[in-house]
Write an enzyme that holds these catalytic residues in place. Structure first.
Site, PDB file in Angstrom:
ATOM      1  N   HIS A 173     -56.578  31.529  12.325  1.00  7.87           N
ATOM      2  CA  HIS A 173     -57.909  32.129  12.414  1.00  7.87           C
ATOM      3  C   HIS A 173     -57.990  33.204  11.343  1.00  7.87           C
ATOM      4  O   HIS A 173     -56.981  33.857  11.051  1.00  7.87           O
ATOM      5  CB  HIS A 173     -58.140  32.796  13.767  1.00  7.87           C
ATOM      6  CG  HIS A 173     -58.024  31.851  14.927  1.00  7.87           C
ATOM      7  ND1 HIS A 173     -58.832  30.740  15.058  1.00  7.87           N
ATOM      8  CD2 HIS A 173     -57.186  31.837  15.987  1.00  7.87           C
ATOM      9  CE1 HIS A 173     -58.483  30.103  16.171  1.00  7.87           C
ATOM     10  NE2 HIS A 173     -57.482  30.733  16.750  1.00  7.87           N
ATOM     11  N   CYS A 218     -52.103  22.097  13.998  1.00  8.43           N
ATOM     12  CA  CYS A 218     -52.080  21.252  15.181  1.00  8.43           C
ATOM     13  C   CYS A 218     -50.957  20.218  15.126  1.00  8.43           C
ATOM     14  O   CYS A 218     -50.972  19.235  15.852  1.00  8.43           O
ATOM     15  CB  CYS A 218     -53.415  20.541  15.383  1.00  8.43           C
ATOM     16  SG  CYS A 218     -54.761  21.701  15.459  1.00  8.43           S
TER      17      CYS A 218
END
Lengths: 422, 217
Positions: B84, B175
């Site tokens: 982020h 991920c």
């Protein structure tokens, strides 16, 4: 009553879940709605509350286990409050106890909670239960024991006999679950660590290559005496000019590139049922680096001369060891060469670097007695010999072609024109 | 609270907020939502650069070559490692799914639909990839999702790359998916995009989608 806790269904089309963490252990008591475990599905971690109150008597799945929805993952005894009260029952005779109790099959509560599955339950006397607890016998095992008492009830004698037999058999037969950590003591694992990222990638590539290509090998020996002589004579002036050492690898690369020009099939890839012939010859060169292996490519080898090979081999090996290779250089090879000879070994059977169809293994140059044929007749001479092995994909290339290719590499090395100016 | 009030969705724009303080706010709101003391809420926020690892993340997906000045947080959400940072819009819906549909797959697909509809307003065509969670533009990931659920109340959520410095993703295997690149709205359109416009679009579409799907509505 024993209540089965099953893997809950967290949504439509979700058929399994991963156990992340148990919040309770066997023997712990749990209240209705208290968090029992955490499971992971898709990219969602969920806390699962208990749908019953009681004591956890069995946990049937470990963290990281992937379990189908509906499978039993734990058992809760809803009647057992705690283990404290058992002493008072100790002296009650078995025959006074109540009969088998039957309850309805399945009750499903709110889908977010676990589904409880109440099934037929056999009666076990407090004495038996005490022995079970002392020996840490799982209830599932207790249910399997055939009793010799009234109505098939398990007596104290039955349980003691079972435990005795079990202990005996455990000494002789090792535990069934060989993957289990219990085996650690026998293998003698001193510690374990997670593979590095590079190790995992190598590991994956190797297995994938073996399961993709039909690996076969041909080998041949090469007389390297002329080249060894040449290197001896020129290594000093070469180093003066180029400021790195003259090695044998560029000679092998040049010989292989020349051979590839005559065998376009060896410089191809298989795409389903198609053969893709590559316009350029990009040689993947296996370089051993700290904790692993890299195969950077020497691009457009068909355009290079001998000095060009020397420079690019030196450059790419140096940068690979420094960790200074960019991702583009790690792909795009059309044929690969691995020189394990630098570690002193004679011969090896390398695994193909996908999507190539061939890999050349280079052994160490060693002095050997060989038969020298001459006009005066045969004699035994001492020669600098090197073994080459070619691994190729039999899906595309047959033995004759593979053999012709490796013979071509051999001939190129033995007859290489050594007129380089350093 | 009467049934009328439960359909209310509160949207809070937190602007720039440190990852940690946004996390504790989420935890607080989730607890309050479980207790029924607060309505469904959507938090919108941008963070300072941070890498976060889900509970079953593989630490090897955080590469040695990453920028070591970027903070790393181990957190309790589903999914592997992600990034982020400024230019990435993060949405944290704190929703009681019992008011909608008690299904994590429904929820994840709805969040994907939300992103796809937001991207469409900016003329970007987002897609799902079968078997994977998130939204892609031509095989490049543009939006990520990771959620934690307690008693059917959600926390964590989704992130959309509006115009982040994409090189931060070089420090991780996002991920845990090796084969896919990462992209942003700015990269797709090759022009500057205002985060504010994206925030407005998310708020509007989020309200519309979730209000219409509220069982009590």
């Amino acid at each position: 009553m024993i209540i089965d806790v099953v893997m809950p269904k967290m949504g439509e089309s979700i058929t399994e879940g991963t156990i992340l963490e148990w919040k309770k252990r066997v023997g712990d008591s749990i209240a209705m709605d208290e968090i029992l475990l955490e499971i992971g599905t898709d990219k969602v971690d969920s806390e699962i509350p208990s749908s019953a109150e009681g004591v956890i008597v069995e946990i049937l799945a470990k963290p990281n286990d992937v379990i189908e929805v509906g499978k039993v993952i734990a058992k809760i005894d809803s009647e057992k409050e705690s283990s404290k009260s058992k002493d008072s029952f100790e002296n009650i005779d078995e025959s006074f106890s109540a009969d088998l109790s039957k309850v309805e099959e399945k009750i499903s509560i709110n889908d977010s909670k676990t589904i409880i599955n109440q099934k037929e339950k056999r009666f076990f006397s407090p004495v038996v239960m005490k022995i079970v607890a002392e020996n840490q016998l799982p209830l599932s095992e207790l249910e399997k024991i055939t009793g010799t008492g009234r109505k098939g009830r398990v007596t104290k004698k039955d349980i003691l006999f079972y435990i005795n037999e079990k202990e005996k058999s455990e000494i002789v037969i090792p535990k069934k679950d060989f993957g289990n950590i219990d085996q650690k003591s026998q293998i003698g694992t001193s510690n374990q660590e997670e593979m590095s990222h590079m190790r995992q990638v190598i590991s994956k590539h190797m297995v994938e290559s073996l399961s993709t290509s039909a690996h076969v090998y041909v080998m041949t020996d090469v007389d390297m005496s002329r080249i060894v002589e040449f290197v001896k004579l020129n290594e000093v002036s070469f180093k003066d000019q180029e400021s790195y050492n003259l090695t044998y690898t560029p000679f092998v690369v040049q010989a292989a590139v020349q051979a590839l020009l005559g065998f376009p099939k060896m410089n191809a890839s298989i795409d389903d049922t198609k053969i893709k012939y590559h316009r350029h010859i990009n040689i993947g060169l296996a370089v051993s680096v700290d904790n692993g292996l890299m195969v950077p490519s020497l691009l457009h080898c068909e355009e290079k001369n001998f000095l060009g090979f020397c420079r690019s081999v030196n450059d790419i090996a140096k940068r690979a060891r420094k960790g200074d290779i960019n991702p583009d250089e790690l792909s795009g090879s059309t044929f690969s060469i691995t020189n394990f000879g630098v570690f002193g070994v004679t011969l090896g059977t390398p695994i193909i670097n996908q999507p190539n169809v061939g890999i050349l293994g280079v052994g160490a140059i060693k002095k050997r007695p060989v038969v020298v044929e001459d006009v005066d007749g045969d004699s035994i001479g001492i020669k600098n010999m090197m073994m080459l092995s070619l691994g190729f994909d039999h899906r595309l290339i047959d033995g004759a072609e593979g053999s012709n290719f490796i013979t071509s590499v051999k001939r190129n090395l033995e007859t290489m024109s050594l007129e380089f100016n350093f | 609270m009467g049934p009328k009030e439960t359909q209310k969705i509160l949207i809070q724009d937190l602007g720039f907020k440190k990852y940690k303080s946004a996390l504790s706010l989420q935890e607080k709101l989730q607890k309050q939502r479980i207790a029924g003391n607060t309505p469904d809420t959507l938090l919108l926020v941008e963070h300072e650069p941070v890498y976060t690892l889900g509970k079953n993340a593989n630490r090897n997906h955080l590469l040695q070559s990453r920028d070591k000045s970027v903070e790393v947080h181990n957190i309790e959400r589903g999914g592997d490692v992600t990034f982020h940072g400024p230019g990435q819009l993060v949405g944290y819906p704190i929703l009681d799914l019992t008011n909608y549909k008690k299904s994590v797959s429904w929820y994840m697909r709805t969040l994907e639909e939300l992103t796809i509809r937001v991207l469409k307003e900016f003329d970007i065509e987002g897609n799902r990839i079968k078997g994977l969670t998130g939204v892609w533009v031509e095989n490049k990931k543009i939006a990520a999702q990771g959620v934690r659920i307690s008693r059917w109340v959600t926390m964590h959520g989704f992130s959309i790359n509006v115009c982040p410095q994409l090189s931060y993703y070089d420090g991780i295997i996002p991920c845990g998916i090796f084969n896919y690149d990462v992209t942003s709205m700015e990269e797709c359109l090759n022009k500057k995009i205002s985060i504010k416009k994206v925030k407005n679009s998310i708020s509007e579409i989020f309200l519309e989608m979730f209000t219409s799907r509220n069982k009590n509505g």
